[in-house]
Design an enzyme around this catalytic site. Sequence first.
Site, mmCIF file in Angstrom:
data_model
loop_
_atom_site.group_PDB
_atom_site.id
_atom_site.type_symbol
_atom_site.label_atom_id
_atom_site.label_comp_id
_atom_site.label_asym_id
_atom_site.label_seq_id
_atom_site.Cartn_x
_atom_site.Cartn_y
_atom_site.Cartn_z
ATOM 1 N N ALA A 5 -5.407 2.255 7.741
ATOM 2 C CA ALA A 5 -4.614 1.229 8.404
ATOM 3 C C ALA A 5 -5.561 0.619 9.547
ATOM 4 O O ALA A 5 -6.632 -0.651 9.358
ATOM 5 C CB ALA A 5 -3.372 1.329 8.606
ATOM 6 N N ARG A 6 -5.169 0.566 10.356
ATOM 7 C CA ARG A 6 -5.871 -0.325 11.076
ATOM 8 C C ARG A 6 -5.910 0.428 12.480
ATOM 9 O O ARG A 6 -4.883 1.031 13.304
ATOM 10 C CB ARG A 6 -4.695 -1.452 12.307
ATOM 11 C CG ARG A 6 -4.669 -2.681 11.520
ATOM 12 C CD ARG A 6 -6.171 -3.680 11.040
ATOM 13 N NE ARG A 6 -6.436 -4.824 10.506
ATOM 14 C CZ ARG A 6 -6.635 -5.425 9.068
ATOM 15 N NH1 ARG A 6 -6.326 -3.780 8.891
ATOM 16 N NH2 ARG A 6 -6.499 -6.098 9.135
ATOM 17 N N ASP A 59 -10.171 6.364 8.381
ATOM 18 C CA ASP A 59 -11.051 5.608 8.562
ATOM 19 C C ASP A 59 -11.054 4.444 9.762
ATOM 20 O O ASP A 59 -12.412 3.136 9.455
ATOM 21 C CB ASP A 59 -10.433 4.705 6.787
ATOM 22 C CG ASP A 59 -12.261 3.930 6.346
ATOM 23 O OD1 ASP A 59 -13.385 4.253 6.202
ATOM 24 O OD2 ASP A 59 -10.964 2.344 5.986
ATOM 25 N N ASP A 95 9.902 2.730 7.162
ATOM 26 C CA ASP A 95 9.858 0.997 7.416
ATOM 27 C C ASP A 95 10.854 0.550 7.510
ATOM 28 O O ASP A 95 11.397 0.172 7.333
ATOM 29 C CB ASP A 95 8.960 0.592 6.505
ATOM 30 C CG ASP A 95 8.667 -0.904 6.571
ATOM 31 O OD1 ASP A 95 8.887 -1.757 7.439
ATOM 32 O OD2 ASP A 95 7.576 -1.271 6.061
ATOM 33 N N GLU A 142 -16.540 0.489 16.775
ATOM 34 C CA GLU A 142 -17.343 0.564 15.420
ATOM 35 C C GLU A 142 -18.688 0.037 16.226
ATOM 36 O O GLU A 142 -18.623 -1.589 15.405
ATOM 37 C CB GLU A 142 -16.130 0.082 13.997
ATOM 38 C CG GLU A 142 -15.144 0.722 14.108
ATOM 39 C CD GLU A 142 -14.075 -0.065 12.748
ATOM 40 O OE1 GLU A 142 -14.713 -0.661 12.288
ATOM 41 O OE2 GLU A 142 -13.357 1.149 13.272
ATOM 42 N N ILE A 158 0.787 -1.552 -0.061
ATOM 43 C CA ILE A 158 -0.205 0.363 -0.036
ATOM 44 C C ILE A 158 0.908 1.411 -0.311
ATOM 45 O O ILE A 158 0.370 2.270 -0.796
ATOM 46 C CB ILE A 158 -0.903 -0.260 1.332
ATOM 47 C CG1 ILE A 158 -2.197 -1.233 0.757
ATOM 48 C CG2 ILE A 158 -1.636 1.615 1.019
ATOM 49 C CD1 ILE A 158 -2.819 -1.537 1.972
ATOM 50 N N HIS A 164 -15.218 2.981 7.702
ATOM 51 C CA HIS A 164 -14.080 1.410 7.600
ATOM 52 C C HIS A 164 -14.762 0.443 6.335
ATOM 53 O O HIS A 164 -14.973 -0.030 6.587
ATOM 54 C CB HIS A 164 -14.672 0.433 8.576
ATOM 55 C CG HIS A 164 -13.379 -0.376 9.158
ATOM 56 N ND1 HIS A 164 -12.989 -1.086 10.185
ATOM 57 C CD2 HIS A 164 -11.762 -0.721 7.826
ATOM 58 C CE1 HIS A 164 -11.918 -1.743 10.237
ATOM 59 N NE2 HIS A 164 -11.714 -1.889 9.000
#
Length: 346
Positions: free
Chosen positions: A257-258, A282, A200, A287, A181, A306
């Site tokens: 992402a999370r 998102d 990263d 949720e 991504i 999401h």
Amino acid sequence: MNLLAIADNFIDEETMYNGLKDLEKIGVNVEVRNWYHENQEALQRDNLLIEQNGPEAVELSDELLKDLDKFHMIIVQFAPVSKKVIDKAKNLKLIGVLRGGVENVAIDYAREKNIAVLNTPGRNARAVAEFTMGMILSEVRNIARSHYSLKNNEWRKDFPNSSYVPELNGKTVGIVGFGHIGQLIAGYLKAFGSKVIAYDPFFKGEFEGVKIVDLDTLLKQSDLVTIHARYTKDTHHLIDEKELSLMKENAVLINTARSGLVNQEALVKALKEDKIFGAAIDVFDKEPIPEDDEILKLDNITITPHIAGSTKDAFSNSPKILANILKGIIDGEKNISAINNVEIRL
């Protein structure tokens, strides 16, 4: 060889079977069962429970678990593969997950039992990358806020970032997590003329036009920060109060992402106190978002329910991608490895 695939509201039984059916040509018996939920929202609630608490947090029905000892492979998307499931599947050799993350699998227990675990890296990478670009533009250019105002009969041109509405050209964008991504987003951003840096610790090699830096440097230098790291116990609250304090006051944070990668409480506090200009989010700790959640009261944030990875292409292609990986394993390819370091034997 017998394979059980567990469908759900996003990858239904027909799509699951159509994606895996070519395996029957090479001797794999494919059976599809459905993990029933009333709607996608109910499935996402269970998925969030599993992401935050592990595969033991949600139990599968007895109907789904019947005769598990006859299967050698189990393929799932969101359905949990817990210790209980693994114990019932006494002849299990491989667990396949139709997405990049494997939070729904008792992966350490699978390793103890010498069961290989495969994921499907990059299966919705383009969906999330395209959505992320939409979130960036929506937040910095006030697209969602303008739309909401016009729908409520307000011709609004004054926004929290009115003193600094940027263009992406020439701005520094930091990408946290530089996998499939992140690399797609880097390409999109370069087309916009942005300067791209990335963090990263697992990325090896080079990517043209992208400088790899440490996290603190990225946060200090970036005009926008977008999160795409994998969520693990080591990356829980990777972006916390300290990290947010390193960001520029006119910076924007994006998370598609999370939820656990960003301390949501610390982010809300930073936005309320104008420590950063804005955010586009998102994924959330709870949720659907509770009606009294402070995040709903903020004007300097764009929020979506999401949906970043939810495209028809991403879901329908996932079983096909994993089927090709399994075909390669059965055909004897040697360059395919399990993510839990177990030798694959089918």
